[in-house]
Design a protein around this motif. Structure first.
Motif, PDB file in Angstrom:
ATOM      1  N   ILE A 171       5.028   4.879  -2.804  1.00  0.00           N
ATOM      2  CA  ILE A 171       4.088   5.984  -2.921  1.00  0.00           C
ATOM      3  C   ILE A 171       3.370   5.825  -4.257  1.00  0.00           C
ATOM      4  N   CYS A 172       2.044   6.004  -4.251  1.00  0.00           N
ATOM      5  CA  CYS A 172       1.316   5.848  -5.509  1.00  0.00           C
ATOM      6  C   CYS A 172       1.531   7.092  -6.396  1.00  0.00           C
ATOM      7  N   THR A 173       1.256   6.918  -7.667  1.00  0.00           N
ATOM      8  CA  THR A 173       1.467   7.999  -8.632  1.00  0.00           C
ATOM      9  C   THR A 173       0.638   9.232  -8.265  1.00  0.00           C
ATOM     10  N   ALA A 174      -0.607   8.993  -7.789  1.00  0.00           N
ATOM     11  CA  ALA A 174      -1.492  10.111  -7.436  1.00  0.00           C
ATOM     12  C   ALA A 174      -0.903  10.926  -6.284  1.00  0.00           C
ATOM     13  N   CYS A 175      -0.354  10.261  -5.273  1.00  0.00           N
ATOM     14  CA  CYS A 175       0.239  10.995  -4.138  1.00  0.00           C
ATOM     15  C   CYS A 175       1.498  11.737  -4.585  1.00  0.00           C
ATOM     16  N   PHE A 176       2.298  11.092  -5.421  1.00  0.00           N
ATOM     17  CA  PHE A 176       3.504  11.767  -5.933  1.00  0.00           C
ATOM     18  C   PHE A 176       3.116  13.067  -6.634  1.00  0.00           C
ATOM     19  N   VAL A 202       0.836  -1.200   0.000  1.00  0.00           N
ATOM     20  CA  VAL A 202       0.000   0.000   0.000  1.00  0.00           C
ATOM     21  C   VAL A 202       0.872   1.252   0.000  1.00  0.00           C
ATOM     22  N   CYS A 203       0.296   2.320  -0.510  1.00  0.00           N
ATOM     23  CA  CYS A 203       0.963   3.614  -0.546  1.00  0.00           C
ATOM     24  C   CYS A 203       1.174   4.109   0.890  1.00  0.00           C
ATOM     25  N   ILE A 204       2.372   4.589   1.213  1.00  0.00           N
ATOM     26  CA  ILE A 204       2.654   5.025   2.588  1.00  0.00           C
ATOM     27  C   ILE A 204       1.867   6.288   2.931  1.00  0.00           C
ATOM     28  N   SER A 205       1.349   6.974   1.953  1.00  0.00           N
ATOM     29  CA  SER A 205       0.630   8.205   2.235  1.00  0.00           C
ATOM     30  C   SER A 205      -0.886   7.976   2.306  1.00  0.00           C
ATOM     31  N   CYS A 206      -1.493   7.427   1.231  1.00  0.00           N
ATOM     32  CA  CYS A 206      -2.965   7.306   1.200  1.00  0.00           C
ATOM     33  C   CYS A 206      -3.447   5.906   1.548  1.00  0.00           C
ATOM     34  N   ARG A 207      -2.494   4.945   1.683  1.00  0.00           N
ATOM     35  CA  ARG A 207      -2.843   3.562   2.061  1.00  0.00           C
ATOM     36  C   ARG A 207      -3.622   2.798   0.995  1.00  0.00           C
TER      37      ARG A 207
HETATM   38 ZN   LIG Z   1      -1.048   7.352  -2.358  1.00  0.00          ZN
END
Ligand SMILES: [Zn+2]
Length: 230
Positions: A28-33, A13-18
């Motif tokens: 980190i997912c592309t959207a969070c980046f 999972v993405c460390i930011s949005c899970r």
């Molecule tokens: Zn994310």
């Protein structure tokens, strides 16, 4: 293929949005980046970094070359990612940011304008406490793109300095002024000094001074983020 297989067994999972990551995403997912909002254009971050140094130090301390990815505020997704890198043990994010910095530097068309990449060192005790130096992880990411070696023995951090957070500009300067001494290796000419977040530039300036006194002819700066205003 192996990664794809591992992904099915252990979805990450993405460390930011899970949210679940795609197989080609890491940490980190592309959207969070995308939410990190990089400086517009390849030179804007470097100019902002030079401007920040200029606000606090004399003109001769301003590096001739500088690169920076993001303006930084003390909240939001970038904040979470940088905390995860520094304190949360999620050190692979450092290499991810480092690769982005490396690509930014390479996009200027100057291939490998350095003889070495120097991460701002932690005090050895602090390094044991945290188990790794986040700046060294970023440096490694840059090194992978530029094919320039990381030289982490050129500088030694002598003082166990307290966190710079909350200090005024002059207190920061005093706090780190004598924090570094040269290591035992011979210092090459053109160096790139790397850190995660810069607030007034006092740490970079103190480290660059020691590198120049050790024989470096130029010390450029690269940081992931810079604090716009406190
Ligand atoms: Zn994310």
């Amino acid at each position: 293929m192996i990664k794809g297989f591992r992904h099915i067994l252990f979805p990450e999972v993405c460390i930011s949005c899970r949210e679940l990551l795609d197989t080609e995403e890491n940490f980190i997912c592309t959207a969070c980046f995308a939410e990190f909002n990089p400086f517009p254009g390849s030179g804007a971050g470097g100019e902002a970094l030079k401007r920040l140094v200029r606000e606090h130090f004399s003109e001769d301390q301003v590096p001739s070359d500088a690169w920076c990815l993001y303006p930084y505020r003390n909240s939001g997704q970038l904040h979470d990612a940088l905390l995860a890198l520094k304190y949360g043990g999620i050190f692979p994010i450092g290499a991810l940011f480092g690769r982005k910095l490396g690509e930014l530097i390479a996009s200027g068309g100057q291939h490998a304008p350095f003889d070495g990449i120097v991460p701002v060192p932690l005090h050895p005790l602090k390094c044991i406490e945290r188990t790794y130096n986040q700046a060294a992880k970023i440096a490694k990411g840059i090194s992978g793109v530029l094919r320039v070696p990381v030289l982490d023995k050129l500088l030694v951090r002598e003082h166990y300095t307290d966190s710079q957070t909350g200090l005024t500009s002059s207190a920061r300067r005093k706090n780190v002024h004598d924090a570094f001494r040269p290591g035992r290796l011979k210092c090459p000419n053109r160096l790139l000094l790397v850190d995660d977040v810069v607030t007034t530039g006092s740490t970079l300036i103190a480290a660059a001074r020691v590198l120049r006194e050790s024989g470096a002819s130029s010390v450029a700066f690269a940081t992931v983020a810079l604090t716009e205003k406190e």
